[in-house]
Design an enzyme around this catalytic site. Structure first.
Site, PDB file in Angstrom:
ATOM      1  N   SER A  63      51.307  49.957  52.580  1.00  0.00           N
ATOM      2  CA  SER A  63      50.057  49.508  53.192  1.00  0.00           C
ATOM      3  C   SER A  63      50.042  49.988  54.634  1.00  0.00           C
ATOM      4  O   SER A  63      51.104  50.147  55.258  1.00  0.00           O
ATOM      5  CB  SER A  63      49.990  47.978  53.179  1.00  0.00           C
ATOM      6  OG  SER A  63      48.952  47.525  54.033  1.00  0.00           O
ATOM      7  N   TYR A  80      53.512  39.917  54.964  1.00  0.00           N
ATOM      8  CA  TYR A  80      53.068  41.031  54.112  1.00  0.00           C
ATOM      9  C   TYR A  80      53.331  42.370  54.817  1.00  0.00           C
ATOM     10  O   TYR A  80      53.876  43.303  54.208  1.00  0.00           O
ATOM     11  CB  TYR A  80      51.573  40.860  53.817  1.00  0.00           C
ATOM     12  CG  TYR A  80      50.939  42.023  53.082  1.00  0.00           C
ATOM     13  CD1 TYR A  80      51.081  42.156  51.705  1.00  0.00           C
ATOM     14  CD2 TYR A  80      50.184  42.982  53.767  1.00  0.00           C
ATOM     15  CE1 TYR A  80      50.493  43.223  51.031  1.00  0.00           C
ATOM     16  CE2 TYR A  80      49.596  44.039  53.102  1.00  0.00           C
ATOM     17  CZ  TYR A  80      49.752  44.159  51.735  1.00  0.00           C
ATOM     18  OH  TYR A  80      49.177  45.211  51.079  1.00  0.00           O
TER      19      TYR A  80
HETATM   20  P1  NAP Z   1      44.810  43.655  43.027  1.00  0.00           P
HETATM   21  O1  NAP Z   1      43.451  44.184  42.759  1.00  0.00           O
HETATM   22  O2  NAP Z   1      44.983  42.244  43.458  1.00  0.00           O
HETATM   23  O3  NAP Z   1      45.722  43.932  41.751  1.00  0.00           O
HETATM   24  C1  NAP Z   1      47.058  43.547  41.792  1.00  0.00           C
HETATM   25  C2  NAP Z   1      47.754  43.990  40.528  1.00  0.00           C
HETATM   26  O4  NAP Z   1      49.145  43.644  40.650  1.00  0.00           O
HETATM   27  C3  NAP Z   1      47.225  43.281  39.306  1.00  0.00           C
HETATM   28  O5  NAP Z   1      47.260  44.189  38.229  1.00  0.00           O
HETATM   29  C4  NAP Z   1      48.243  42.154  39.087  1.00  0.00           C
HETATM   30  O6  NAP Z   1      48.383  41.789  37.724  1.00  0.00           O
HETATM   31  C5  NAP Z   1      49.505  42.845  39.541  1.00  0.00           C
HETATM   32  N1  NAP Z   1      50.568  41.923  39.927  1.00  0.00           N
HETATM   33  C6  NAP Z   1      50.566  40.974  40.890  1.00  0.00           C
HETATM   34  N2  NAP Z   1      51.758  40.364  40.941  1.00  0.00           N
HETATM   35  C7  NAP Z   1      52.527  40.933  39.995  1.00  0.00           C
HETATM   36  C8  NAP Z   1      53.847  40.747  39.536  1.00  0.00           C
HETATM   37  N3  NAP Z   1      54.651  39.828  40.100  1.00  0.00           N
HETATM   38  N4  NAP Z   1      54.307  41.515  38.525  1.00  0.00           N
HETATM   39  C9  NAP Z   1      53.525  42.452  37.924  1.00  0.00           C
HETATM   40  N5  NAP Z   1      52.254  42.676  38.325  1.00  0.00           N
HETATM   41  C10 NAP Z   1      51.773  41.922  39.331  1.00  0.00           C
HETATM   42  O7  NAP Z   1      45.536  44.532  44.163  1.00  0.00           O
HETATM   43  P2  NAP Z   1      45.257  45.988  44.759  1.00  0.00           P
HETATM   44  O8  NAP Z   1      44.392  45.831  45.934  1.00  0.00           O
HETATM   45  O9  NAP Z   1      44.905  46.949  43.693  1.00  0.00           O
HETATM   46  O10 NAP Z   1      46.715  46.294  45.351  1.00  0.00           O
HETATM   47  C11 NAP Z   1      47.630  47.143  44.705  1.00  0.00           C
HETATM   48  C12 NAP Z   1      48.679  47.515  45.737  1.00  0.00           C
HETATM   49  O11 NAP Z   1      48.048  48.123  46.866  1.00  0.00           O
HETATM   50  C13 NAP Z   1      49.470  46.336  46.286  1.00  0.00           C
HETATM   51  O12 NAP Z   1      50.821  46.677  46.437  1.00  0.00           O
HETATM   52  C14 NAP Z   1      48.838  46.095  47.651  1.00  0.00           C
HETATM   53  O13 NAP Z   1      49.730  45.493  48.551  1.00  0.00           O
HETATM   54  C15 NAP Z   1      48.492  47.516  48.039  1.00  0.00           C
HETATM   55  N6  NAP Z   1      47.441  47.582  49.071  1.00  0.00           N
HETATM   56  C16 NAP Z   1      46.177  47.166  48.807  1.00  0.00           C
HETATM   57  C17 NAP Z   1      45.239  47.228  49.824  1.00  0.00           C
HETATM   58  C18 NAP Z   1      43.814  46.780  49.624  1.00  0.00           C
HETATM   59  O14 NAP Z   1      43.069  46.685  50.631  1.00  0.00           O
HETATM   60  N7  NAP Z   1      43.369  46.502  48.412  1.00  0.00           N
HETATM   61  C19 NAP Z   1      45.588  47.729  51.082  1.00  0.00           C
HETATM   62  C20 NAP Z   1      46.888  48.145  51.305  1.00  0.00           C
HETATM   63  C21 NAP Z   1      47.804  48.077  50.292  1.00  0.00           C
HETATM   64  P3  NAP Z   1      47.584  40.518  37.071  1.00  0.00           P
HETATM   65  O15 NAP Z   1      46.136  40.755  37.323  1.00  0.00           O
HETATM   66  O16 NAP Z   1      47.938  40.553  35.639  1.00  0.00           O
HETATM   67  O17 NAP Z   1      48.135  39.313  37.755  1.00  0.00           O
END
Ligand code: NAP
Length: 250
Positions: free
Chosen positions: A144, A158
């Site tokens: 991130s 985080y």
């Molecule tokens: P999201 O839409 O909340 O999706 C999260 C995914 O991770 C879901 O598929 C969830 O599965 C899964 N998950 C959560 N906890 C888990 C666990 N303990 N074991 C296995 N799967 C798990 O998140 P996103 O925004 O796509 O984020 C994905 C990655 O990008 C993360 O690492 C996040 O930190 C990073 N990121 C995101 C942003 C942003 O602005 N969105 C910015 C920087 C970095 P379920 O739905 O089945 O629970």
């Protein structure tokens, strides 16, 4: 060699977009998820409709037995993985300062974001590294921009967890460069996914997206494109790199 790629947290957001893009390239994609079975099945359908193969595997990346099962099922279904996307991650609970952090939240953030990435990487390396008789492969870690900013006034736990993801990316890349495994990472900025609502900030993208340098938040697909590039042979001389996918934000 057929691509067999495990994407953690692929039921929603960046992971789901990555799984779909890999499916459209004909890969075999393992769609890991924690709770969202219906969403994971929908991603599987899209992967297959796009010409790929898929398998949904429920499992918590921070739980060692679940991770062992994830890799065992992958092996049995498709064979040894050629790629791993350590995407599963959480922000934790709502916006807070250091004085307000709860040990349960801090522990959960570290367990999923850091231990989960390490556990999945260990199992992937045991199967992909030429040091262990593997045929090589690629790991992409989803960090991130918070790793650089520290996520002040929001969630420094985080930010610190993603700092660890950057550090372990560089360390693993150095350990594995001679053994056919490349390790890279992406640092997304603000991306329009459910993660903000999950952390109690449903209006975050609407409120802060327009303040980004490009005047908008990013899309999950825009991060997925870079992840797919880092998994591909087009990035064959890239390892230990972190790519910001943040629309110019710092
Ligand atoms: P999201 O839409 O909340 O999706 C999260 C995914 O991770 C879901 O598929 C969830 O599965 C899964 N998950 C959560 N906890 C888990 C666990 N303990 N074991 C296995 N799967 C798990 O998140 P996103 O925004 O796509 O984020 C994905 C990655 O990008 C993360 O690492 C996040 O930190 C990073 N990121 C995101 C942003 C942003 O602005 N969105 C910015 C920087 C970095 P379920 O739905 O089945 O629970």
């Amino acid at each position: 060699m057929k691509d067999i790629i495990i994407v953690t947290g692929a039921s929603r957001g960046i992971g789901a977009a990555t799984a779909r893009k890999l499916g459209s390239k004909g890969a075999s994609v393992v769609i890991n998820y924690q709770d969202s079975e219906k969403e994971a099945q929908a991603v599987l359908k899209d992967v297959v409709d796009a010409g790929g193969q898929g398998l949904c595997v429920q499992g918590d990346v921070g739980n060692e037995n679940d991770v062992l099962r994830l890799f065992e099922l992958t092996q049995n279904h498709f064979g040894s993985p050629t790629g791993l996307v350590n995407n599963a991650g959480i922000i934790g609970t709502s916006k807070r300062r250091i004085e307000e952090l709860k040990v349960d939240t801090m522990t959960e953030v570290m367990r999923i974001n850091v231990i989960g990435t390490l556990l999945c990487s260990r199992e992937a390396v045991l199967r992909m590294s030429e040091r262990h008789g593997g045929k090589g492969g690629c790991i992409v870690n989803v960090s991130s921009l918070g790793a650089l900013t520290g996520s002040p006034f929001a969630f420094v736990d985080y930010g610190a967890s993603k700092g660890a993801v950057d550090t372990l990316t560089v360390g693993m890349a150095a350990e594995l460069a001679k053994y056919g495994v490349r390790v890279n990472g992406v640092r997304p900025g603000m991306i329009d996914t459910d993660i903000h609502a999950s952390a109690g900030m449903a209006d975050r993208v609407e409120k802060h997206g327009p303040q980004m340098p490009m005047g908008r938040a990013g899309l999950a697909e825009e991060v997925a494109d870079v992840i797919v590039f880092l998994l591909s042979k087009e990035s064959s001389y890239v390892t230990g790199a972190m790519v910001d996918v943040a629309g110019g934000a710092r």
